[in-house]
Enzyme design. Structure first.
Site, PDB file in Angstrom:
ATOM      1  N   ASP A   5      -2.409   8.026  -2.914  1.00  0.00           N
ATOM      2  CA  ASP A   5      -3.749   8.620  -3.038  1.00  0.00           C
ATOM      3  C   ASP A   5      -4.194   9.211  -1.711  1.00  0.00           C
ATOM      4  OD1 ASP A   5      -4.097   6.298  -1.571  1.00  0.00           O
ATOM      5  OD2 ASP A   5      -6.041   5.818  -2.480  1.00  0.00           O
TER       6      ASP A   5
ATOM      7  N   HIS B  63      -5.678 -20.659  11.745  1.00  0.00           N
ATOM      8  CA  HIS B  63      -7.020 -21.141  11.367  1.00  0.00           C
ATOM      9  C   HIS B  63      -7.762 -20.103  10.533  1.00  0.00           C
ATOM     10  CE1 HIS B  63     -11.071 -22.741  11.435  1.00  0.00           C
ATOM     11  NE2 HIS B  63     -11.446 -21.495  11.726  1.00  0.00           N
TER      12      HIS B  63
ATOM     13  N   ASP C 146       0.864  -1.164   0.000  1.00  0.00           N
ATOM     14  CA  ASP C 146       0.000   0.000   0.000  1.00  0.00           C
ATOM     15  C   ASP C 146       0.914   1.231   0.000  1.00  0.00           C
ATOM     16  OD1 ASP C 146      -3.027   0.908   1.882  1.00  0.00           O
ATOM     17  OD2 ASP C 146      -2.141   1.673   0.030  1.00  0.00           O
ATOM     18  N   SER C 147       0.373   2.370  -0.441  1.00  0.00           N
ATOM     19  CA  SER C 147       1.235   3.523  -0.769  1.00  0.00           C
ATOM     20  C   SER C 147       1.439   4.486   0.388  1.00  0.00           C
ATOM     21  CB  SER C 147       0.617   4.281  -1.946  1.00  0.00           C
ATOM     22  OG  SER C 147      -0.772   4.466  -1.715  1.00  0.00           O
TER      23      SER C 147
ATOM     24  N   GLY D 280     -11.254   3.964  -1.063  1.00  0.00           N
ATOM     25  CA  GLY D 280     -12.258   4.825  -0.450  1.00  0.00           C
ATOM     26  C   GLY D 280     -13.419   4.100   0.185  1.00  0.00           C
TER      27      GLY D 280
ATOM     28  N   ASP E  30      -7.649  -7.455   0.581  1.00  0.00           N
ATOM     29  CA  ASP E  30      -6.747  -7.623   1.722  1.00  0.00           C
ATOM     30  C   ASP E  30      -7.482  -7.165   2.973  1.00  0.00           C
ATOM     31  OD1 ASP E  30      -6.252  -4.536   1.168  1.00  0.00           O
ATOM     32  OD2 ASP E  30      -5.456  -4.994   3.165  1.00  0.00           O
TER      33      ASP E  30
ATOM     34  N   CYS F 228      -6.921 -27.382   9.220  1.00  0.00           N
ATOM     35  CA  CYS F 228      -5.773 -26.583   9.698  1.00  0.00           C
ATOM     36  C   CYS F 228      -5.216 -27.211  10.978  1.00  0.00           C
ATOM     37  CB  CYS F 228      -6.213 -25.140   9.938  1.00  0.00           C
ATOM     38  SG  CYS F 228      -6.905 -24.841  11.578  1.00  0.00           S
TER      39      CYS F 228
ATOM     40  N   GLY G 247      -0.708   6.670   2.076  1.00  0.00           N
ATOM     41  CA  GLY G 247      -1.613   7.785   2.362  1.00  0.00           C
ATOM     42  C   GLY G 247      -2.705   7.425   3.347  1.00  0.00           C
ATOM     43  N   PHE G 248      -3.281   6.248   3.155  1.00  0.00           N
ATOM     44  CA  PHE G 248      -4.376   5.827   4.034  1.00  0.00           C
ATOM     45  C   PHE G 248      -3.886   5.700   5.471  1.00  0.00           C
ATOM     46  CE2 PHE G 248      -8.475   3.970   4.851  1.00  0.00           C
ATOM     47  CZ  PHE G 248      -8.266   3.100   5.907  1.00  0.00           C
TER      48      PHE G 248
ATOM     49  N   CYS H  81      -7.518 -27.030  14.130  1.00  0.00           N
ATOM     50  CA  CYS H  81      -8.687 -27.917  14.114  1.00  0.00           C
ATOM     51  C   CYS H  81      -8.293 -29.387  14.083  1.00  0.00           C
ATOM     52  CB  CYS H  81      -9.570 -27.593  12.910  1.00  0.00           C
ATOM     53  SG  CYS H  81     -10.314 -25.968  13.008  1.00  0.00           S
TER      54      CYS H  81
ATOM     55  N   GLN I  54     -11.314   6.513  -6.611  1.00  0.00           N
ATOM     56  CA  GLN I  54     -11.923   7.152  -5.466  1.00  0.00           C
ATOM     57  C   GLN I  54     -13.307   7.667  -5.872  1.00  0.00           C
ATOM     58  OE1 GLN I  54     -10.925   7.050  -2.399  1.00  0.00           O
ATOM     59  NE2 GLN I  54      -8.823   6.330  -2.662  1.00  0.00           N
TER      60      GLN I  54
ATOM     61  N   CYS J 116     -12.550 -28.567   9.161  1.00  0.00           N
ATOM     62  CA  CYS J 116     -11.348 -27.801   8.812  1.00  0.00           C
ATOM     63  C   CYS J 116     -10.101 -28.661   9.010  1.00  0.00           C
ATOM     64  CB  CYS J 116     -11.269 -26.548   9.692  1.00  0.00           C
ATOM     65  SG  CYS J 116      -9.817 -25.528   9.348  1.00  0.00           S
TER      66      CYS J 116
END
Ligand SMILES: O=c1nc[nH]c2cc3[nH]c(NCCN4CCCCC4)nc3cc12
Length: 373
Positions: free
Chosen positions: A147, A336, A93-94, A217, A267, A307, A96-97, A310, A190, A305
């Protein structure tokens, strides 16, 4: 091994798509979920364990890594892949957020943002140019444009002004990124929840030209109904032959609804963060392992499951190690949750490929009991 970045659409079912993104560091099966590795680690997980859950790609954060240990130090040590021992694709990620959600004393101008580190109060600046430089130093395979993501709710004028700034920053990001075969630059749409601004943003990004397009956004407090309402039209204006990445999403039902509306990548910190707070996602709903009702329960979290949590441990054990604040608690529950999120992605890829996505969605929702289980 491919030297270029390319996206192959394999099948569609309604608006849902499945395909493969080919990169020099390996392929990314879409729809894809990216575990978040903010400070060069997916918290409580070894990289080989992250891979074992089925992840093809993980996310890193420019904001956190520029502050500590700095992008220059990671570059001197061979780049982020070598540094964190993950040799598959990384998207970053860049920044800004995260500046707007984490940093102190921020000043936003046409040039970029200046801010004080949430770690030690030191002063820093992020611009489209500096963000591209940092992501290049990190060795990121998929670079995000710099952004500005406005907090919602916001009035239309504010949303339009912010979106148009982000489009000017997208052009500067593209200019600064240059021509880097094998590396990709994604633009970020955006426009808040406004259909006209979303279309204007998509047209501006297509004019500049990117290897992929993110829907930004969103997941900023608008709620699922408003987010889905936006996703009913926002991806439509993005190129069909490029990956579409919805940033910061989400809960399992958010993810399924986004894929049904044409999203290819997502993500979210939710599965890993929740693994550390005892919130366990299963096909029948959420288990809060700290609840005393699990203290004597010999059953696994989810019988279906495979994993390690589990396969080898009871709810009683997981309740005990959570209550005892043992490290193995975060390790097992994170594993998990990430395994379950990847199972959802694999199920959708298979269903879209078979043309049975409607039935798969019906089964997904039917299994989910209400409330704690
Ligand atoms: O518009 C964006 N541009 C760049 N990066 C972003 C990251 C984002 N992350 C989110 N939402 C994250 C929501 N997440 C949910 C689980 C708990 C922590 C916050 N929206 C985003 C929008 C953007």
């Amino acid at each position: 091994m491919t030297e270029r970045f390319s996206f192959e659409l394999k099948a569609t079912d309604g608006k849902a798509r499945t395909g493969v993104i080919n990169t020099p560091r390996g392929e990314i099966r879409t729809p894809a979920f990216m575990p978040v590795g903010t400070a060069a680690t997916v918290k409580a997980m070894m990289p080989e364990s992250v891979r074992a859950t089925g992840a093809d790609i993980l996310l890193g954060n420019t904001y956190h890594l520029m502050l500590r240990p700095t992008a220059e130090r990671i570059d001197r040590l061979g780049g982020l892949h070598k540094f964190m021992n993950w040799d598959r694709p990384i998207l970053t990620d860049s920044g800004g957020f995260q500046v707007m959600s984490l940093a102190g004393l921020r000043k936003l101008t046409e040039k970029g943002v200046t801010f004080k580190s949430h770690i030690d109060g030191s002063k820093h600046e992020l611009t489209p140019e500096r963000s591209m430089e940092i992501q290049k130093l990190l060795g990121s395979d998929i670079v995000m444009c710099f952004d500005e993501c406005p907090a919602l709710p916001a009035d239309r004028d504010r949303i339009a002004e912010s979106m148009r700034l982000s489009m000017r920053w997208a052009a500067r990001s593209k200019e600064a990124f240059g021509d880097r075969p094998g590396h990709a630059l994604f633009g970020i749409q955006q426009g808040g929840l406004e259909a006209d601004f979303r279309e204007e943003s998509a047209e501006a990004l297509k004019e500049i030209g990117f290897d992929g397009y993110a829907v930004g956004g969103l997941a900023v407090g608008e709620g699922q109904e408003a987010m889905f309402g936006c996703l009913d039209h926002a991806p439509d204006h993005l190129p069909k032959d490029k990956p579409r990445y919805l940033m910061g999403v989400g809960k399992p039902d958010d993810i399924v609804g986004a894929v049904a509306r044409g999203i290819d990548m997502m993500d979210c910190v939710l599965p890993s963060r929740s693994g550390r707070t005892g919130q366990v996602f299963t096909r029948r709903g959420v288990v809060n392992i700290k609840n005393a009702r699990h203290a004597d329960d010999p059953r696994p979290l989810d019988e279906a499951c495979s994993c390690p949590a589990c396969s080898n441990y009871s709810r009683a054990y997981l309740h005990h190690v959570y209550r005892s604040n043992e490290m193995i608690s975060g390790m097992l529950l994170t594993w998990h949750n990430l395994h379950y999120f990847q199972e959802i992605m694999q199920g959708m890829r298979d269903a879209i490929g078979a043309g049975t996505f409607e039935d798969w969605q019906a089964e997904f929702h039917a299994q989910r009991a209400q409330g704690d289980i």
